[in-house]
Design a protein around this motif. Structure first.
Motif, PDB file in Angstrom:
ATOM      1  N   MET A  13       0.839  -1.211   0.000  1.00 30.97           N
ATOM      2  CA  MET A  13       0.000   0.000   0.000  1.00 30.97           C
ATOM      3  C   MET A  13       0.866   1.251   0.000  1.00 30.97           C
ATOM      4  O   MET A  13       0.459   2.283  -0.527  1.00 30.97           O
ATOM      5  CB  MET A  13      -0.932   0.041   1.218  1.00 30.97           C
ATOM      6  N   LEU A  14       2.055   1.181   0.599  1.00 34.32           N
ATOM      7  CA  LEU A  14       2.953   2.330   0.627  1.00 34.32           C
ATOM      8  C   LEU A  14       3.516   2.526  -0.776  1.00 34.32           C
ATOM      9  O   LEU A  14       4.237   1.670  -1.292  1.00 34.32           O
ATOM     10  CB  LEU A  14       4.068   2.112   1.650  1.00 34.32           C
ATOM     11  N   SER A  15       3.152   3.626  -1.397  1.00 32.59           N
ATOM     12  CA  SER A  15       3.498   3.865  -2.807  1.00 32.59           C
ATOM     13  C   SER A  15       4.978   3.672  -3.091  1.00 32.59           C
ATOM     14  O   SER A  15       5.342   3.043  -4.086  1.00 32.59           O
ATOM     15  CB  SER A  15       3.063   5.268  -3.229  1.00 32.59           C
ATOM     16  N   GLN A  16       5.849   4.222  -2.235  1.00 38.52           N
ATOM     17  CA  GLN A  16       7.280   4.106  -2.499  1.00 38.52           C
ATOM     18  C   GLN A  16       7.755   2.656  -2.474  1.00 38.52           C
ATOM     19  O   GLN A  16       8.650   2.280  -3.217  1.00 38.52           O
ATOM     20  CB  GLN A  16       8.070   4.947  -1.514  1.00 38.52           C
ATOM     21  N   GLY A  65      -7.898  -1.449   1.287  1.00 37.43           N
ATOM     22  CA  GLY A  65      -6.621  -1.419   0.591  1.00 37.43           C
ATOM     23  C   GLY A  65      -6.618  -0.341  -0.466  1.00 37.43           C
ATOM     24  O   GLY A  65      -7.550   0.470  -0.561  1.00 37.43           O
ATOM     25  N   VAL A  66      -5.570  -0.348  -1.269  1.00 39.94           N
ATOM     26  CA  VAL A  66      -5.344   0.679  -2.275  1.00 39.94           C
ATOM     27  C   VAL A  66      -5.345   0.044  -3.660  1.00 39.94           C
ATOM     28  O   VAL A  66      -4.719  -1.001  -3.869  1.00 39.94           O
ATOM     29  CB  VAL A  66      -4.001   1.397  -2.030  1.00 39.94           C
ATOM     30  N   LEU A  67      -6.039   0.678  -4.580  1.00 38.51           N
ATOM     31  CA  LEU A  67      -6.032   0.253  -5.979  1.00 38.51           C
ATOM     32  C   LEU A  67      -4.902   0.969  -6.705  1.00 38.51           C
ATOM     33  O   LEU A  67      -4.768   2.194  -6.587  1.00 38.51           O
ATOM     34  CB  LEU A  67      -7.350   0.606  -6.667  1.00 38.51           C
ATOM     35  N   PHE A  68      -4.101   0.199  -7.428  1.00 41.12           N
ATOM     36  CA  PHE A  68      -3.022   0.756  -8.240  1.00 41.12           C
ATOM     37  C   PHE A  68      -3.206   0.313  -9.681  1.00 41.12           C
ATOM     38  O   PHE A  68      -3.713  -0.772  -9.945  1.00 41.12           O
ATOM     39  CB  PHE A  68      -1.658   0.240  -7.755  1.00 41.12           C
ATOM     40  N   ARG A  69      -2.763   1.149 -10.596  1.00 41.91           N
ATOM     41  CA  ARG A  69      -2.661   0.769 -12.012  1.00 41.91           C
ATOM     42  C   ARG A  69      -1.168   0.549 -12.273  1.00 41.91           C
ATOM     43  O   ARG A  69      -0.345   1.396 -11.934  1.00 41.91           O
ATOM     44  CB  ARG A  69      -3.205   1.856 -12.922  1.00 41.91           C
ATOM     45  N   LYS A 137      -4.923   7.408   3.419  1.00 39.60           N
ATOM     46  CA  LYS A 137      -6.057   7.839   4.241  1.00 39.60           C
ATOM     47  C   LYS A 137      -7.188   6.814   4.272  1.00 39.60           C
ATOM     48  O   LYS A 137      -8.353   7.137   4.027  1.00 39.60           O
ATOM     49  CB  LYS A 137      -6.557   9.214   3.793  1.00 39.60           C
ATOM     50  N   LEU A 138      -6.804   5.567   4.607  1.00 38.29           N
ATOM     51  CA  LEU A 138      -7.828   4.553   4.827  1.00 38.29           C
ATOM     52  C   LEU A 138      -8.653   4.990   6.036  1.00 38.29           C
ATOM     53  O   LEU A 138      -8.231   5.866   6.796  1.00 38.29           O
ATOM     54  CB  LEU A 138      -7.192   3.189   5.060  1.00 38.29           C
ATOM     55  N   PRO A 139      -9.841   4.432   6.232  1.00 33.78           N
ATOM     56  CA  PRO A 139     -10.687   4.853   7.354  1.00 33.78           C
ATOM     57  C   PRO A 139      -9.919   4.820   8.685  1.00 33.78           C
ATOM     58  O   PRO A 139      -9.187   3.860   8.960  1.00 33.78           O
ATOM     59  CB  PRO A 139     -11.832   3.837   7.339  1.00 33.78           C
TER      60      PRO A 139
END
Length: 184
Positions: A13-16, A65-69, A137-139
Motif C-alpha cells: 500500500m505504501l506507494s514508495q 486497501g489501495v487500488l493501483f494501475r 487515508k484509509l478509514p
C-alpha cells in the motif's frame, strides 16, 4: 501500453515500496474487500508474519486497501516480489468495491497459499503496512486496528538489509516515526 489494476492491502500500500518493485504503479483510489479480514498469518521465509486476506463468509467483515494501475510489463516483477506461485496465489479476478463510487471492480491481488495462526510481523514490516494505510487515508478506525496488531523485533542480527531498506523507504515517505523495535 497495457496495464492491470492491483489491490494492495499490506506493505505494498505504501506507494514508495510498490514503486521500488513496479515503477509505473500509480494509486487510483481506495477500495474494500467485503467478506474478508486482514491478518499476518502468511509465514515468510524469515519466519515472521506477512499480510494476507482471509475469507470469512461474513458480509460485515471488510479489509481495506489501495487500488493501483501497473504496466503489464511489470507483472513478473510483482509476482517475484510476492513469492508467486509458492508463497502467494495470484487472483486476477478478485473483486473489490471502490470507496469513491461503490462500484465493484475486478482486480489482481495475492492471497497466501498457507496460513499459520499466531505469527507476528516484524516491526519494520508492520510500520510499512501502517504507513501505506496512512498515506492513502484509509478509514481511521481501520488504521487504528492495523496499529494494534502485535509485532516483534527482527531477530536476525544482520537483518539481511531488510530493516535498513524499510527504514529508507519510511524516511523518504515521511513515516519513519512509525518504526519501533519495541514489541507491540
Amino acid at each position: 501500453m497495457s496495464s492491470f489494476q492491483y489491490f494492495a492491502y499490506g506493505s505494498n500500500m505504501l506507494s514508495q515500496r510498490l514503486q521500488a518493485r513496479c515503477p509505473s504503479a500509480m494509486a487510483i483510489g481506495i477500495a474494500k474487500a467485503v467478506d474478508y479480514t486482514l491478518c499476518f498469518d502468511k509465514k515468510s521465509a524469515d519466519n515472521s508474519g506477512k499480510c494476507t486476506l482471509l475469507k470469512t463468509n461474513n458480509m460485515s467483515d471488510i479489509a481495506y486497501g489501495v487500488l493501483f494501475r501497473i504496466d503489464t510489463s511489470e507483472r513478473d516483477a510483482l509476482d517475484d516480489a510476492e513469492g508467486f506461485p509458492e508463497g502467494y496465489a495470484r487472483d486476477d479476478s478478485f473483486t473489490v468495491v471502490s470507496l469513491t463510487d461503490q462500484k465493484c471492480i475486478p482486480t489482481s491481488t495475492y492471497i497466501a497459499n498457507k496460513c499459520v495462526e499466531g505469527l507476528r510481523p516484524y516491526s519494520w514490516y508492520h510500520a510499512l503496512v501502517l504507513a501505506g494505510a496512512m498515506e492513502h487515508k484509509l478509514p481511521p478506525d481501520y488504521i487504528q486496528t492495523l496499529a494494534k496488531f502485535p509485532y516483534a523485533s527482527d531477530p536476525d542480527p544482520k537483518k539481511n538489509d531488510r530493516e535498513q531498506k524499510a527504514l529508507t523507504i519510511l524516511k523518504k515517505a515521511g513515516y519513519a516515526h512509525l518504526f519501533s523495535e519495541e514489541k507491540g
